[in-house]
Design an enzyme around this catalytic site. Structure first.
Site, short mmCIF file in Angstrom:
data_model
loop_
_atom_site.label_atom_id
_atom_site.label_comp_id
_atom_site.label_asym_id
_atom_site.label_seq_id
_atom_site.Cartn_x
_atom_site.Cartn_y
_atom_site.Cartn_z
N ASP A 118 11.13 3.93 -1.40
CA ASP A 118 10.16 4.94 -1.82
C ASP A 118 10.11 4.95 -3.36
O ASP A 118 9.94 3.91 -3.98
CB ASP A 118 10.54 6.30 -1.20
CG ASP A 118 9.51 7.39 -1.41
OD1 ASP A 118 8.53 7.42 -0.67
OD2 ASP A 118 9.71 8.21 -2.32
N HIS A 309 8.30 5.24 7.76
CA HIS A 309 8.67 5.22 6.35
C HIS A 309 10.16 5.41 6.10
O HIS A 309 10.70 4.85 5.14
CB HIS A 309 7.89 6.32 5.62
CG HIS A 309 8.15 6.38 4.15
ND1 HIS A 309 7.74 5.39 3.29
CD2 HIS A 309 8.79 7.31 3.39
CE1 HIS A 309 8.10 5.71 2.05
NE2 HIS A 309 8.74 6.86 2.09
#
Length: 333
Positions: A118, A309
């Protein structure tokens, strides 16, 4: 190094105890498991994203140490048990990678392998661009390295997705962090939901990107879809109640500043690199990594099927296997 005060974080379910170190002007909390006491390989430094903390790597540190690596995770500035200054200017890529270099200096490490997810992924690519002499290798989870945009990124994002995209809303000073601080439990249960199937993506966009609106006005998050155990979510809640939410949101407030900083600078990353994407990552889909080789010539790429994610939580065994296979091939003793 000094132990972090015990009041900073609760005992973290077997995660290493934090040690506070000076990294330049910033004190960072680091968490280390050393499976390479002789220093035969470069250490692996794990860099978390938002809204996470070093604890995000709880499924990686013991596995990497068992494979013969010195594994070091740390709370980024603004997160967890590290310093959390309020000034947004301290969170641009130059300052953040300066913290990384200061960490290496304090620990006596010449070069490290940087592994990021991220925002941590974005920052480890910046480390490869801005401070390549300290980088032995890079692993990016989900976050690709993209060429510098032709216009300020926030302008492009607002034109494409509208003013409610969270990148745009996060530019307002104090408002988003004050909102999320009203109910950290709701916030983390909202963020750590399992991924939606790809066939549903068109119906979710652009509303899915309105994180403040979904937090404020949306239905209660579904507990049966949360991909992190409740005991681990409590670690996040405790950490953010200490640090506040401003540190992570300040990363977003530097998106355009980072874009300006990279003007006329070399964007390529020379270090050997690995990128691992997730098939069901709506925010950073694998397609976003196309053509990365133009900027990262020595690159290996993989995509984990059926994963969203939060790759370190959803598919830790698969992610660890890919990372350790690449590491042992590229950094053999």
């Amino acid at each position: 190094m000094t132990p972090a005060p015990p009041t900073m974080l609760r005992a973290m379910n077997g995660f290493p105890d934090p040690q506070r170190i000076k990294a330049g002007e910033t004190e960072l909390a680091i968490y280390e498991v050393n499976g390479d006491p002789d220093g035969a390989r470069p250490p692996v430094v794990f860099v978390h994203g938002w809204p996470e903390i070093a604890y995000s790597w709880k499924n990686q540190l013991p596995a990497f140490a068992a494979a013969g690596f010195r594994a070091i995770a740390f709370d980024l500035k603004g997160f967890g048990a590290s310093d959390a200054p309020k000034d947004p200017a301290l969170y641009d890529a130059a300052h953040m990678t300066g913290d990384f270099e200061g960490l290496l200096d304090t620990l006596g490490i010449e070069k490290a392998i940087f592994c990021g997810h991220d925002w941590g992924g974005a920052l480890v690519w910046s480390m490869g661009q801005l401070r390549p002499e300290r980088v032995a290798g890079i692993i990016g989870l989900c976050t690709p390295l993209r060429a510098r945009a032709p216009a300020p990124p926030l302008t492009i994002i607002e034109q494409r997705f509208g003013p409610k995209h969270y990148f745009v809303q996060f530019q307002e000073r104090d408002t988003p962090e004050a909102l999320f601080e009203t109910d950290p439990d709701r916030f983390f249960h909202l963020m750590f939901q399992g991924p939606a199937p790809r066939e549903k993506w068109p119906a979710l966009i652009p509303h899915v990107y309105d994180l403040p609106g979904r937090f404020r006005d949306g239905p209660a998050p579904s507990n049966d879809k949360v991909i992190i155990p409740e005991a681990d979510i409590q670690i996040y809640i405790d950490a953010y109640q200490r640090s506040g939410f401003h540190g992570g949101i300040n990363l977003y407030r530097n998106i355009d500043a980072n874009w300006r900083f990279m003007e006329c600078r070399d964007e390529t990353v020379a270090a050997p690199s690995l990128w691992i994407g997730a098939e069901l990552d709506l925010f950073l889909p694998p397609e976003s990594a196309e053509d990365m080789e133009a900027l990262v010539p020595d690159l290996e790429k993989h995509v984990i099927a059926g994963c969203g994610h939060w790759i370190m939580w959803e598919k830790p065994q698969e992610a660890n296997a890919l990372m350790l296979d690449w590491l042992t091939r590229r950094f053999s003793i």
